[in-house]
Each structure stands twice: as C-alpha cells, then as structure tokens.
Write an enzyme that holds these catalytic residues in place. Structure first.
Site, PDB file in Angstrom:
ATOM      1  N   HIS A   1       0.861  -1.194   0.000  1.00  0.00           N
ATOM      2  CA  HIS A   1       0.000   0.000   0.000  1.00  0.00           C
ATOM      3  C   HIS A   1       0.894   1.240   0.000  1.00  0.00           C
ATOM      4  O   HIS A   1       1.946   1.259   0.657  1.00  0.00           O
ATOM      5  CB  HIS A   1      -0.911  -0.011   1.229  1.00  0.00           C
ATOM      6  CG  HIS A   1      -1.930   1.093   1.214  1.00  0.00           C
ATOM      7  ND1 HIS A   1      -1.648   2.359   1.666  1.00  0.00           N
ATOM      8  CD2 HIS A   1      -3.207   1.123   0.779  1.00  0.00           C
ATOM      9  CE1 HIS A   1      -2.723   3.118   1.517  1.00  0.00           C
ATOM     10  NE2 HIS A   1      -3.686   2.394   0.976  1.00  0.00           N
TER      11      HIS A   1
ATOM     12  N   GLU B   1       0.764   4.086   1.395  1.00  0.00           N
ATOM     13  CA  GLU B   1       1.096   4.699   2.692  1.00  0.00           C
ATOM     14  C   GLU B   1       2.190   3.908   3.403  1.00  0.00           C
ATOM     15  O   GLU B   1       3.110   4.481   4.006  1.00  0.00           O
ATOM     16  CB  GLU B   1      -0.158   4.776   3.568  1.00  0.00           C
ATOM     17  CG  GLU B   1       0.144   5.424   4.910  1.00  0.00           C
ATOM     18  CD  GLU B   1      -1.031   5.369   5.872  1.00  0.00           C
ATOM     19  OE1 GLU B   1      -2.188   5.514   5.434  1.00  0.00           O
ATOM     20  OE2 GLU B   1      -0.787   5.168   7.080  1.00  0.00           O
TER      21      GLU B   1
END
Ligand code: SF4
Length: 328
Positions: free
Chosen positions: A132, A134
């Site tokens: 992901h 992030e």
C-alpha cells in the site's frame, strides 16, 4: 396501462461517510496548484485512491505519475495524501521540482512516531499492508540502522512468525486506515511476545477511519445488506466492507453507481449505505438515483459523530488565495 408500483426500499445512510479532512486537503491542494501555477501540475501517485477524483483533476490539467523520474525537470510536483519515502523527496529535490507535499498530517504523525522509536533504540514493527502506498512511504520515512529494518506485519500469524528475540526492545506504529478491531488483536499478539513493547495502541488509526468504521457497525445490525462506495484500492473502504460482513450481512464495494447490481438487492428491505474516506459524495447521490429507478426509497440518515477536523493547506501554495480573488 397503469405502471406497477415500485417496491419500497428503506435506505439507512451511515454517518459520517465519505471525504475526510486529509482527502479534502489533498484535492484542494491540486486544484489550487493548478490555479496558481497553471497546467500541468504533476501528482505523484493517485492524489487519493479514487479514480473519479483523479479523472476530474486530470480534466483540469493534473498529470498523474508513479515516480518523480517521469516528470520533466523544474516542474510542479505534488505528493499524494499517502506520503512518500525520503528517496522520493530527494529525487524531487535533485530534479529541482517545486514540491507541494499533500501528505496527510496524520500520516506524517506516524512517520514522526516511528523515527522517535528508532532514536530510542527500539526495533519498529509497522502494522499494515505491504504494497500500500502509505506503507511504502512510511517505510521510506523511518530511517533505521541497515541491520534493523522496520518489520511489516498484517496479522497475528505474521507477528508470531517474526524472527526477533524475546528481549528485543520493540515499538510499533500502524497504517492509518486499518480495521480497529483487527489491529487490536495484532497489538495484543505483539505484547504477548514483547510485553514491554510501546506504541500508540490504535491511535495511529485516524479519526476518520475510526468514525466511518463505527458508523458502519452502528447500522449493520438494523439493515439486511450494505453498499460501500469506494475504490477497489482504497484501504479504508475495503475495511468498511469487511466490518459489515463480519457483522453478518452481505456487503459490496461499489466504485460507481453502475457497478450496483439489482440482483444484490434481492430480498433486501433495508439497505445501509456508506462511503470510504476517499469517495466523493456525488457517487453516493448517483447510487441513490440508480436505486430510485428500481425502488420507492425511504431514506433516513443515522446519527453519528460530527467531524470538525480541518487541516491547513501545505506549504508551497503561497499566493493562491490572492490569485483566486484576482480571477473572480
Ligand atoms: Fe488522513 Fe485519515 Fe483521511 Fe487518510 S483517511 S487522508 S489519514 S484523515
């Protein structure tokens, strides 16, 4: 010939739902940069995980790239709300880009927490989903000794498989968009192995994620099924689907109104609707319009937490307001 009356469908709208303060700030950052600097402005990664939002910004002159190396030198480059690794910041500086960093301040807080733990000599475990955006950014923001990289775990089994001694000084941080209850069990597993482990409990999971999860939980017991508006790559939207399913009701993730199938609503008399933090409210409106073609709707909005969080725009958007005023 008289038309047959449409069947009644009760809709319960979860509250709060849809855009969070970090997403609103990120979108506004791109819009204001386009006004201030003119098109094109380059955005590294989807500014937020929603194709509709990105398409709208693309139409206004934003160009989305996955790496700053794709951008011509001396350009305006915006980092997405998910944050970026330090190597990305360095590459942007080397290419002399004008950088506007739309990383959500709550993501930046996680970066700072991780760095603080490393400075204390702790081994940092990041609870999150590898791959992901992030998590990639957070990994690249927490500098560690080469032999002590940040360890990423997604679940209890991965905690149990970690190759760390029992006397390791451990700290943990989390992705901002996780399931609160799943994260709690991962933290408990960390504390079982390293009772002195320190971390923010589930406080890294941001207010918006927590509120949207609570709102889905609150209505799940009173509806027959749930529709979550959000993109397939939106972490917080997927968690809402999981939470509804864990509560025992069928749930679907719907990127756009046209993705809602009539068959999913067979036997459904009360339908819950929510939207992830990166999903525009207009898509919820379009879902309601589609439903109204099939059903007579009776709509109620659940009571929920009132959100009053706002974030200041990032640095690098100096005289934008003046320019907007001049053009008005
Ligand atoms: Fe920030 Fe939370 Fe929104 Fe992510 S979901 S952009 S962390 S407010």
């Amino acid at each position: 010939m008289r038309m047959a009356a449409k069947p009644l469908l009760e809709i319960v709208l979860a509250s709060p739902r849809g855009f969070c303060a970090g997403v609103e700030r990120a979108i506004e950052t791109v819009e204001r940069a386009l006004i201030e600097f003119g098109a094109p402005v380059y955005v590294r990664h989807e500014i937020v995980h929603n194709a509709r939002v990105c398409d709208d910004l693309r139409a206004k002159g934003a160009i989305f790239v996955e790496e700053v190396e794709e951008v011509p030198p001396n350009s305006v480059v915006i980092f997405s709300a998910h944050g970026v690794a330090r190597r990305v910041e360095d590459a942007a500086a080397a290419a002399r880009h004008h950088v506007i960093d739309a990383t959500c301040p709550l993501v930046t807080r996680v970066h700072l927490g991780g760095r603080r733990y490393v400075a204390e000599g702790r081994r940092v475990i990041l609870i999150g989903h590898l791959g992901h955006a992030e998590v990639e950014g957070t990994l690249g923001q927490i500098e560690t000794p080469p032999d002590q990289p940040v360890l990423v775990v997604a679940d209890v089994a991965e905690v149990e498989a970690l190759d760390l001694p029992a006397d390791a000084r451990v700290a943990y941080v989390t992705q901002t968009t996780l399931s609160v209850s799943d994260t709690r069990s991962v933290i408990e597993a960390i504390r079982r192995r390293w009772p002195d482990a320190v971390g923010p409990d589930t406080r890294d999971i941001c207010y918006a994620t927590q509120n949207r999860q609570q709102a889905v939980t609150a209505i799940a017991s009173s509806v027959d099924a749930m529709v979550i508006v959000g993109a397939p790559n939106s972490s917080n939207s997927n968690r809402l689907v999981e939470i509804a399913r864990t509560a025992g009701i069928p749930a679907r993730l719907i990127p756009n109104a046209r993705d809602l199938e009539h068959g999913f609503l067979k036997g459904v008399r009360r339908l819950g609707i929510s939207a992830g933090a990166s999903a525009p409210g207009v898509v919820v409106d379009e879902v309601m319009t589609r439903l109204s073609e099939w059903f007579e709707l009776k709509v109620t909005e659940a009571q929920g937490v009132r959100e009053e969080v706002t974030f200041r725009l990032p640095r690098g958007l100096g005289d934008t307001l003046d320019k907007i005023a001049q053009r008005a």
